[in-house]
Design an enzyme around this catalytic site. Sequence first.
Site, PDB file in Angstrom:
ATOM      1  CG  ASP A 156      -0.249   0.016   2.539  1.00  0.00           C
ATOM      2  OD1 ASP A 156       0.716  -0.755   2.705  1.00  0.00           O
ATOM      3  OD2 ASP A 156      -0.661   0.790   3.424  1.00  0.00           O
ATOM      4  CG  ASP A 205       7.262   4.250   2.265  1.00  0.00           C
ATOM      5  OD1 ASP A 205       7.427   3.056   2.569  1.00  0.00           O
ATOM      6  OD2 ASP A 205       6.700   5.066   3.016  1.00  0.00           O
ATOM      7  CD  GLU A 230       4.307   0.863   7.060  1.00  0.00           C
ATOM      8  OE1 GLU A 230       5.110   1.192   7.957  1.00  0.00           O
ATOM      9  OE2 GLU A 230       3.962   1.658   6.150  1.00  0.00           O
ATOM     10  CD  GLU A 231       2.928   4.221   4.085  1.00  0.00           C
ATOM     11  OE1 GLU A 231       2.834   4.906   5.118  1.00  0.00           O
ATOM     12  OE2 GLU A 231       3.976   4.133   3.428  1.00  0.00           O
TER      13      GLU A 231
END
EC number: 3.5.1.18
Length: 376
Positions: free
Chosen positions: A76, A105, A135-136
């Site tokens: 993500d 990223d 994760e974000e």
Amino acid sequence: MTALDPVRLAAELIACPSVTPEEGGAQQLLAQWLSAQGFAVERFAAGAAPHGPVPNLIAVRHQGDGPHFAFAGHSDVVPPGEGWTDPPFAATRRGDLLYGRGAVDMKGALAAFVAAADRVREHRGTISLLITGDEEGPAVHGTRAIMTRLAERGLRPDMILVGEPTSSSRLGDMMKIGRRGSINAWVRVPGTQGHVAYPHLADNPVARLVRILARLQTWEIDRGTDWFQPSNLEVTELVVGNPATNIIPGAAAARLNIRFNTLQSGADLAEAIRRIALEEAPRAEVEAMISGEAFLTAPGPLSALVADAVTAVTGLVPELSTSGGTSDARFLSALAPTVEFGLTNATMHKLDEAVAVADLHALTAIYAELLRRALA
């Protein structure tokens, strides 16, 4: 057999609009590439609204007895925002740079590791990829759900590398061996609304909240450790919501964040905030949310293994650091020694995020060298 090109893989991943928690086709691509390399791939969704469902992927290639090396990361990305020179999901190549949301990223690192695993087809033991789509975001049903699934399958890595962008100025100059923990707290102080000309008939909550914040701002939580800076508290929001100039408000609230080291625990910090608040305002309400605990993988076999692979490819000796924000390593460190190493982080989350093509090739070489050394 022609080796996989990490630049092409990165471009294809960038073209997937996988803004948290959307999969956007990114994990489908990973599954296809990894299956072709002999990985057993499991894709599953975890959780429900409001923080799910979250797409997750576990890929495992087992080749007899030996260590289990896990690469962890996320497919993500954060929202691109407005103002890009080229469309953020177009994966535009200009000169020596590849542009697009997630280039650094961390789709570049995902592509590099897939290409590295393709180059190291013969190995002993196990290689796994643990990839989340959250994760974000809130990180509620991502890596933690993967860890639960690993436990159900009886899988436990011996060492974990998280492919976050850790390099500072040059690829290979820094790796992370730990991260600070993070806690958010909301402090609400109720009062009694009234006319400012008759304060004796009211109870001003702002004065009590100011006293609470004054104590918290001067609180020396600790003085740091050999590997961590002192824990730090910042007030991030003040809310009174009083549109009138002649009214004492009925409530006042604040939000704060503490980034803390391994001398502290989130629960202890939450209790300390609650104690201070109640001492100044007996009716105060405190709500805390611990995003993650601090962790440290002390310098040892894993960090040496990664550093040696970096040096072999780049000639640099990476600095061991615990700087920066949080990552999913805060969860994974409970399973096995965990370090982070990846691309330079100068453009992550920015407009026109970009990765150097040469760095993608070099990172692939580093990851391949690391696999050879870890699973020789």
